[in-house]
Design a protein around this motif. Structure first.
Motif, PDB file in Angstrom:
ATOM      1  N   ASP A 176       0.812  -1.221   0.000  1.00 51.88           N
ATOM      2  CA  ASP A 176       0.000   0.000   0.000  1.00 51.88           C
ATOM      3  C   ASP A 176       0.843   1.268   0.000  1.00 51.88           C
ATOM      4  OD1 ASP A 176      -2.307  -1.518  -0.055  1.00 51.88           O
ATOM      5  OD2 ASP A 176      -2.533  -1.504   2.131  1.00 51.88           O
ATOM      6  N   ASP A 177       2.072   1.191   0.462  1.00 52.94           N
ATOM      7  CA  ASP A 177       2.941   2.363   0.534  1.00 52.94           C
ATOM      8  C   ASP A 177       3.924   2.469  -0.631  1.00 52.94           C
ATOM      9  OD1 ASP A 177       1.801   3.168   2.975  1.00 52.94           O
ATOM     10  OD2 ASP A 177       3.100   1.770   4.056  1.00 52.94           O
ATOM     11  N   LEU A 178       3.978   1.453  -1.484  1.00 56.38           N
ATOM     12  CA  LEU A 178       4.936   1.460  -2.596  1.00 56.38           C
ATOM     13  C   LEU A 178       4.563   2.502  -3.642  1.00 56.38           C
ATOM     14  CD1 LEU A 178       5.513  -2.325  -3.266  1.00 56.38           C
ATOM     15  CD2 LEU A 178       7.170  -0.707  -2.383  1.00 56.38           C
ATOM     16  N   GLU A 179       5.585   3.177  -4.123  1.00 58.61           N
ATOM     17  CA  GLU A 179       5.405   4.141  -5.207  1.00 58.61           C
ATOM     18  C   GLU A 179       6.484   3.871  -6.242  1.00 58.61           C
ATOM     19  OE1 GLU A 179       5.351   8.141  -3.796  1.00 58.61           O
ATOM     20  OE2 GLU A 179       3.920   7.691  -2.214  1.00 58.61           O
ATOM     21  N   HIS A 180       6.072   3.336  -7.369  1.00 56.07           N
ATOM     22  CA  HIS A 180       7.022   3.043  -8.433  1.00 56.07           C
ATOM     23  C   HIS A 180       6.276   3.039  -9.756  1.00 56.07           C
ATOM     24  CE1 HIS A 180       9.927   0.936 -10.932  1.00 56.07           C
ATOM     25  NE2 HIS A 180      10.831   1.312 -10.036  1.00 56.07           N
ATOM     26  N   GLU A 181       6.934   3.494 -10.802  1.00 55.58           N
ATOM     27  CA  GLU A 181       6.284   3.594 -12.104  1.00 55.58           C
ATOM     28  C   GLU A 181       5.828   2.244 -12.658  1.00 55.58           C
ATOM     29  OE1 GLU A 181       8.878   4.627 -15.442  1.00 55.58           O
ATOM     30  OE2 GLU A 181      10.595   4.114 -14.192  1.00 55.58           O
ATOM     31  N   HIS A 182       6.409   1.152 -12.180  1.00 54.96           N
ATOM     32  CA  HIS A 182       6.041  -0.169 -12.691  1.00 54.96           C
ATOM     33  C   HIS A 182       5.175  -0.981 -11.727  1.00 54.96           C
ATOM     34  CE1 HIS A 182       8.380   0.470 -16.186  1.00 54.96           C
ATOM     35  NE2 HIS A 182       9.553   0.227 -15.650  1.00 54.96           N
ATOM     36  N   LYS A 183       4.674  -0.334 -10.690  1.00 58.16           N
ATOM     37  CA  LYS A 183       3.855  -1.061  -9.711  1.00 58.16           C
ATOM     38  C   LYS A 183       2.646  -1.729 -10.378  1.00 58.16           C
ATOM     39  CE  LYS A 183       1.285  -0.533  -5.399  1.00 58.16           C
ATOM     40  NZ  LYS A 183       0.862   0.390  -4.338  1.00 58.16           N
ATOM     41  N   PRO A 209       8.686  -4.525 -19.363  1.00 58.15           N
ATOM     42  CA  PRO A 209       9.038  -3.400 -20.234  1.00 58.15           C
ATOM     43  C   PRO A 209      10.544  -3.407 -20.544  1.00 58.15           C
ATOM     44  CG  PRO A 209       8.663  -2.620 -18.001  1.00 58.15           C
ATOM     45  CD  PRO A 209       8.335  -4.096 -18.016  1.00 58.15           C
ATOM     46  N   PRO A 210      10.951  -2.678 -21.577  1.00 56.16           N
ATOM     47  CA  PRO A 210      12.351  -2.690 -22.010  1.00 56.16           C
ATOM     48  C   PRO A 210      13.360  -2.333 -20.918  1.00 56.16           C
ATOM     49  CG  PRO A 210      10.987  -1.628 -23.670  1.00 56.16           C
ATOM     50  CD  PRO A 210      10.103  -1.889 -22.479  1.00 56.16           C
ATOM     51  N   ASP A 211      13.035  -1.409 -20.016  1.00 59.07           N
ATOM     52  CA  ASP A 211      14.014  -1.042 -18.993  1.00 59.07           C
ATOM     53  C   ASP A 211      14.227  -2.173 -17.980  1.00 59.07           C
ATOM     54  OD1 ASP A 211      11.388  -0.400 -18.122  1.00 59.07           O
ATOM     55  OD2 ASP A 211      12.152   0.960 -16.600  1.00 59.07           O
ATOM     56  N   VAL A 212      13.200  -2.971 -17.725  1.00 60.05           N
ATOM     57  CA  VAL A 212      13.345  -4.131 -16.838  1.00 60.05           C
ATOM     58  C   VAL A 212      14.215  -5.188 -17.514  1.00 60.05           C
ATOM     59  CG1 VAL A 212      12.099  -6.062 -15.779  1.00 60.05           C
ATOM     60  CG2 VAL A 212      11.201  -3.731 -15.571  1.00 60.05           C
ATOM     61  N   VAL A 213      13.962  -5.426 -18.796  1.00 57.12           N
ATOM     62  CA  VAL A 213      14.766  -6.383 -19.568  1.00 57.12           C
ATOM     63  C   VAL A 213      16.233  -5.946 -19.568  1.00 57.12           C
ATOM     64  CG1 VAL A 213      15.171  -7.305 -21.892  1.00 57.12           C
ATOM     65  CG2 VAL A 213      12.829  -7.146 -20.982  1.00 57.12           C
TER      66      VAL A 213
END
Length: 110
Positions: free
Chosen positions: A67-74, A93-97
């Motif tokens: 509930d407190d996580l803030e991330h663009e890929h959540k 997504p490409p940045d994770v790869v």
């Protein structure tokens, strides 16, 4: 993704990049991209960045802090992924790869 740095290289048995200590001391927002990259390398490339025990700890910490996580890929991860400790159904997504591939290169370096 850029805020996560490897703390220690684990060399007992199979070579692994992250340990339980890494998971315990890193900020939970840094753990989310680690979960994604570890899922990518395991489910798409059949390579581990960490032991199963360490991945379970990672999943548990993320679940507890969800509930407190803030991330663009959540949005790519569900609580069910964390409950089942599995990222097999995630679209990476490409940045994770890219991050997963970079960590594997680091792991393979002499």
């Amino acid at each position: 993704m850029h805020g996560v740095t490897r703390i220690a290289k684990y060399k007992i048995g199979e070579p692994l990049l992250f340990t339980n200590l890494d998971i315990r001391i890193l900020d939970t927002n840094d753990l989310l991209p680690m979960f994604l990259a570890a899922s990518y390398t395991y489910y798409r490339l059949r390579r581990k960045l960490m032991s199963d025990e360490t991945f379970d700890l990672l999943s548990s910490r993320l679940y507890d802090a969800w509930d407190d996580l803030e991330h663009e890929h959540k949005h790519l991860i569900t609580k069910e992924n964390l409950e089942t400790q599995s990222g097999y159904n995630i679209e990476f997504p490409p940045d994770v790869v890219k991050q997963g591939d970079e960590w594997l290169r680091e792991l393979d370096a002499p």
